[in-house]
Motif scaffolding. Structure first.
Motif, PDB file in Angstrom:
ATOM      1  N   LEU A 201      -1.683   3.813 -48.043  1.00 27.92           N
ATOM      2  CA  LEU A 201      -0.958   4.134 -46.815  1.00 27.92           C
ATOM      3  C   LEU A 201       0.054   5.251 -47.027  1.00 27.92           C
ATOM      4  O   LEU A 201       0.195   6.141 -46.193  1.00 27.92           O
ATOM      5  CB  LEU A 201      -0.257   2.884 -46.278  1.00 27.92           C
ATOM      6  N   GLU A 202       0.746   5.214 -48.158  1.00 29.32           N
ATOM      7  CA  GLU A 202       1.730   6.252 -48.465  1.00 29.32           C
ATOM      8  C   GLU A 202       1.060   7.623 -48.567  1.00 29.32           C
ATOM      9  O   GLU A 202       1.564   8.616 -48.031  1.00 29.32           O
ATOM     10  CB  GLU A 202       2.449   5.921 -49.771  1.00 29.32           C
TER      11      GLU A 202
ATOM     12  N   LEU B  84      -1.767   8.542 -47.150  1.00 27.86           N
ATOM     13  CA  LEU B  84      -2.216   8.927 -45.817  1.00 27.86           C
ATOM     14  C   LEU B  84      -1.056   9.426 -44.959  1.00 27.86           C
ATOM     15  O   LEU B  84      -1.180  10.424 -44.256  1.00 27.86           O
ATOM     16  CB  LEU B  84      -2.912   7.748 -45.130  1.00 27.86           C
ATOM     17  N   GLU B  85       0.071   8.725 -45.020  1.00 29.72           N
ATOM     18  CA  GLU B  85       1.235   9.122 -44.223  1.00 29.72           C
ATOM     19  C   GLU B  85       1.780  10.484 -44.642  1.00 29.72           C
ATOM     20  O   GLU B  85       2.252  11.253 -43.817  1.00 29.72           O
ATOM     21  CB  GLU B  85       2.325   8.062 -44.327  1.00 29.72           C
ATOM     22  N   LYS B  86       1.705  10.785 -45.947  1.00 33.29           N
ATOM     23  CA  LYS B  86       2.232  12.051 -46.460  1.00 33.29           C
ATOM     24  C   LYS B  86       1.185  13.161 -46.456  1.00 33.29           C
ATOM     25  O   LYS B  86       1.481  14.288 -46.828  1.00 33.29           O
ATOM     26  CB  LYS B  86       2.765  11.858 -47.878  1.00 33.29           C
ATOM     27  N   GLY B  87      -0.056  12.830 -46.054  1.00 30.21           N
ATOM     28  CA  GLY B  87      -1.119  13.832 -46.031  1.00 30.21           C
ATOM     29  C   GLY B  87      -1.590  14.233 -47.416  1.00 30.21           C
ATOM     30  O   GLY B  87      -2.149  15.308 -47.597  1.00 30.21           O
ATOM     31  N   LYS B  88      -1.393  13.365 -48.389  1.00 25.75           N
ATOM     32  CA  LYS B  88      -1.808  13.642 -49.769  1.00 25.75           C
ATOM     33  C   LYS B  88      -3.230  13.130 -49.992  1.00 25.75           C
ATOM     34  O   LYS B  88      -3.661  12.174 -49.344  1.00 25.75           O
ATOM     35  CB  LYS B  88      -0.892  12.924 -50.760  1.00 25.75           C
ATOM     36  N   PRO B  89      -3.956  13.739 -50.933  1.00 25.68           N
ATOM     37  CA  PRO B  89      -5.293  13.211 -51.253  1.00 25.68           C
ATOM     38  C   PRO B  89      -5.175  11.869 -51.975  1.00 25.68           C
ATOM     39  O   PRO B  89      -4.200  11.619 -52.682  1.00 25.68           O
ATOM     40  CB  PRO B  89      -5.889  14.278 -52.173  1.00 25.68           C
ATOM     41  N   LEU B  90      -6.167  11.026 -51.764  1.00 24.39           N
ATOM     42  CA  LEU B  90      -6.191   9.733 -52.447  1.00 24.39           C
ATOM     43  C   LEU B  90      -6.584   9.915 -53.903  1.00 24.39           C
ATOM     44  O   LEU B  90      -7.367  10.797 -54.246  1.00 24.39           O
ATOM     45  CB  LEU B  90      -7.190   8.789 -51.781  1.00 24.39           C
ATOM     46  N   ASP B  91      -6.070   9.057 -54.739  1.00 30.48           N
ATOM     47  CA  ASP B  91      -6.431   9.041 -56.147  1.00 30.48           C
ATOM     48  C   ASP B  91      -7.917   8.675 -56.280  1.00 30.48           C
ATOM     49  O   ASP B  91      -8.454   7.881 -55.492  1.00 30.48           O
ATOM     50  CB  ASP B  91      -5.578   7.979 -56.866  1.00 30.48           C
TER      51      ASP B  91
END
Length: 64
Positions: free
Chosen positions: A15-16, A18-25
């Motif tokens: 969720l963090e 997604l909220e920050k617009g970062k790619p998932l690990d």
């Protein structure tokens, strides 16, 4: 479809991101999307246009 089982900490991390617009690990790839063995090469300027090209065969000479 199989149930996705993530720990509470993993859910918060997803969720963090997604909220920050970062790619998932990468470790979440198979957990969230399953084991799909499809690969695609992507580069800047790549189009989805498909064309057929006739290519000559390469001649390989072998010394005997």
């Amino acid at each position: 479809m199989a149930k996705i089982e993530l720990t509470e900490a993993e859910k918060r991390e997803v969720l963090e991101c997604l909220e920050k617009g970062k790619p998932l690990d990468d470790r979440f790839r198979f957990l969230l999307f399953g084991d799909k063995r499809e690969v695609e090469l992507v580069w800047n300027g790549k189009t989805s246009q498909v064309c057929n090209v006739v290519l000559p065969f390469q001649v390989i000479e072998v010394g005997v």
